[in-house]
Scaffold this motif. Structure first.
Motif, short mmCIF file in Angstrom:
data_model
loop_
_atom_site.label_atom_id
_atom_site.label_comp_id
_atom_site.label_asym_id
_atom_site.label_seq_id
_atom_site.Cartn_x
_atom_site.Cartn_y
_atom_site.Cartn_z
N GLY A 69 0.82 -1.20 0.00
CA GLY A 69 0.00 0.00 0.00
C GLY A 69 0.86 1.25 0.00
N ALA A 90 -1.53 2.66 1.92
CA ALA A 90 -0.78 2.04 3.01
C ALA A 90 -1.59 2.04 4.29
CB ALA A 90 0.53 2.79 3.22
N ASN A 91 -2.32 3.11 4.56
CA ASN A 91 -3.19 3.15 5.74
C ASN A 91 -4.26 2.08 5.65
OD1 ASN A 91 -4.02 5.01 8.19
ND2 ASN A 91 -5.90 4.58 7.08
N VAL A 104 -2.55 -1.52 6.25
CA VAL A 104 -2.21 -1.79 7.65
C VAL A 104 -3.48 -1.97 8.49
CG1 VAL A 104 -1.05 -0.89 9.70
CG2 VAL A 104 0.00 -0.60 7.46
N SER A 132 4.24 -1.22 3.58
CA SER A 132 3.51 0.05 3.73
C SER A 132 4.48 1.18 3.41
CB SER A 132 2.95 0.18 5.15
OG SER A 132 2.56 1.50 5.43
N SER A 139 2.89 5.85 4.84
CA SER A 139 1.55 5.84 5.42
C SER A 139 1.34 7.08 6.28
CB SER A 139 1.36 4.58 6.27
OG SER A 139 0.14 4.61 6.97
N SER A 147 -4.60 3.90 10.89
CA SER A 147 -4.03 2.56 10.96
C SER A 147 -3.15 2.36 12.19
CB SER A 147 -3.20 2.28 9.70
OG SER A 147 -2.14 3.23 9.57
N CYS A 171 7.61 -1.32 6.74
CA CYS A 171 7.08 0.04 6.65
C CYS A 171 8.22 0.99 6.33
CB CYS A 171 6.42 0.45 7.97
SG CYS A 171 5.11 -0.67 8.52
#
Length: 577
Positions: A228, A233-234, A237, A254, A257, A337, A350
């Protein structure tokens, strides 16, 4: 006091102006240019001079992880990019220049997607854009049901789709390594119309959940991974935290994010340059809304949406109304997230830049990432938002390399996540581990027990055993009191005074026994009720009950002992002539 005057009758101010006039205008121009350059250097947050002072080596990648994390020791430790440095393209040595260049040019690779339209349960339509490893070889093969080639699902950012430059960089890189890649576009993006009354937002995980389950059922032998970016990304997660152990995803990444939407929203409205991003993003959102005006105007106040001048106003008039959130802050808090990191059970990489002009470093959940053994957090001093350009020609995005290294190393290891069914007795989602716990039931006797939907199970034996022990302990205490009274009666029999004393002792002992029964009965009822709902933790509750009530029981025992001793002494005194 009179001002100073020269011999020619000129004041000090006039003399200063005459001296300033003698300085060439080019000197003033250079001074103004230097001042403007210093202000621009600070305003754009340029770091070229800092890179030059470091010998153009770049900033070191900082890693945050649990000391006992096998995901780091067995997977991330094999990624060279995560243990090196990142040097930004010299002529893009600014987070704002990098982010602007990514949105304008991007220099993405050229290829053609295969499009698949997928209809979700509520009638919405999602465009799935595919790039298979075979497509780069010029063949037109399709994926078979028993294909074991790893499959990557990419979730773009806000108002982005599969045509975004950063998405194409990632897709091409993974397909070049023999992976099959599919971009799951958000509803209403990728040239697809809105076909239901549901729109995507920063916390909408239902589309990702349906796409992941669909792909896992259709290609059960293919290990499933997901990446994401930004808002995507949010979503990734948050989805991983909601699903916990039950997700079929084997690994994830991620990138940039926002983590905490409330903190991020306050950040982009803080400074002038951030407010420029805020205005640019809301223009993109209003353009998205205009594409779907017939649907959105029916669900919300269209005039208020078109007059929005910030993301917060757009979310107030559009997102909160359509998604049915009470307030904007409620939407931001529930959809962040960062609240779901603790329940992530999938190996997760991440990546964030500390100079990200959109997703501030203040929102990065450092401690939560460090506490989860499945998460490795990589941060760089520079990089902008999703850019991370490197090389003199800015032809590559740095973050694509560590993501591909991490996912490939994870695929080749034994640490890929394996899906666990919900029937295994483990918490399979955030709902099962959090949402049920706060609901409590207050008993009549003051005890508090958690209310669950679990029916009776094999813990009835444990429940019966504990209740039997409590009952037997109560009977033992009463029998000991009665036995003591019988011995006392046998030794002291023979007189009227003794009989009266014995009857008096029995009358005193009966209330004591009744008191003990009165104490045991509510405890037995409470444990009775607790074991029905939380049988597995009853031993812990029993231990806590014993530890906390021991001082009271000890005081009660001392009181009874002293009472009995005083009664014995009184009986002896009455027995003497």
């Amino acid at each position: 006091m009179e001002p100073a005057v020269s011999s020619d009758g000129e004041s000090a101010g006039e003399l200063l102006l005459r001296a300033a006039a003698l300085v060439p205008w080019t000197t003033y121009a250079l001074a103004a240019l230097a001042l403007a350059s210093a202000l621009l250097y600070r305003f754009l947050e340029l770091h070229f001079l800092g890179d030059l002072l470091r010998g153009l080596r770049g900033g070191r990648v900082a890693l945050t992880f649990h000391p006992d994390s096998q995901v780091y020791h067995r997977v991330a430790s094999k990624c060279r990019s995560l243990h090196g440095r990142y040097l930004a393209t010299p002529w893009l040595a600014s987070p704002h220049l990098q982010t602007l260049f990514l949105s304008i040019s991007g220099r993405s690779p050229s290829f053609t997607y295969r499009r698949q339209l997928y209809t979700v349960r509520d009638g919405g339509t999602i465009a799935l854009d595919w790039l298979l490893a075979s497509d780069l070889e010029g063949s037109n093969e399709s994926i078979s049901k028993d294909d074991s080639t790893p499959l990557l699902v990419v979730i773009p950012g806000l108002s982005s789709d599969s045509s975004a430059a950063y998405v194409k960089h990632l897709v091409f890189s993974m397909a070049s390594k023999g992976w099959n890649v599919v971009v799951s576009n958000h509803r209403g993006l990728g040239g697809i119309s809105i076909t239901s009354d549901c729109f995507y937002n920063a916390g909408w995980t239902e589309d990702l959940r349906e796409v992941v389950n669909f792909l896992h059922q259709k290609y059960p032998e293919a290990p499933l991974f997901t990446v994401g970016t930004s808002i995507g990304a949010n979503i990734v997660v948050k989805y991983l935290g909601e699903e916990g152990e039950s997700t079929p995803v084997a690994g994830a990444a991620s990138i940039c994010s926002p983590w905490d939407l409330l903190v991020t929203n306050r950040f982009i409205s803080r400074k002038l340059v951030q407010r420029c991003y805020d205005r640019a993003l809301v223009i993109g959102l209003k353009g998205f809304a205009k594409l779907h005006q017939p649907v959105l105007a029916r669900l919300a106040n269209w005039e208020a949406i078109t007059s929005s001048s910030s993301i917060r106003e757009f979310d107030r008039h559009a997102t909160c109304v359509v998604a049915k959130y009470e307030t904007v802050d409620t939407f931001y808090r529930k959809c962040s997230s960062a609240n779901y990191i603790g329940n992530v059970s999938v190996p997760l990489l991440c990546i964030s830049a500390l100079d990200d002009p959109l997703c501030t470093r203040e929102a990065i959940p450092w401690d939560e990432c460090r506490a989860n053994k499945n998460i490795v957090l990589a941060t760089t001093p520079n990089g902008g938002h999703l850019a991370f350009y490197e090389g003199l020609t800015a032809g590559r995005l740095w973050w694509v390399r560590p993501v591909s290294e991490f996912l490939c190393a994870l695929h080749d290891s034994s640490y890929m996540h394996r899906q666990k069914e919900q029937g295994d007795g483990l918490h399979s989602s955030l709902e099962s581990s959090i949402d049920k716990s706060p609901y409590v039931n207050f008993m009549e006797d003051g005890m508090v027990a958690a209310v669950t939907n679990d029916g009776p199970d094999n813990d009835d034996y444990l429940h019966n055993q504990i209740v039997d022990e409590i009952e037997s302990d109560g009977m033992v205490a009463i029998q000991q009191n009665e036995h003591t009274g019988e011995i006392h009666n046998e030794n002291d029999s023979g007189g009227v005074g003794d009989k009266n004393n014995s009857e008096h002792n029995k009358q005193q002992e009966e209330p004591c026994a009744n008191d003990i029964c009165g104490v045991v009965a509510p405890v037995r009822r409470s444990i009775n009720q607790i074991t029905r709902s939380q049988g597995k933790s009853v031993w812990l509750l029993a231990y806590i009950a014993v530890v906390t009530s021991w001082p009271l029981l000890r005081s009660l025992g001392v009181f009874l002992f002293r009472k009995r001793s005083s009664n014995s002494l009184l009986a002896k005194k009455l027995k003497k002539p």
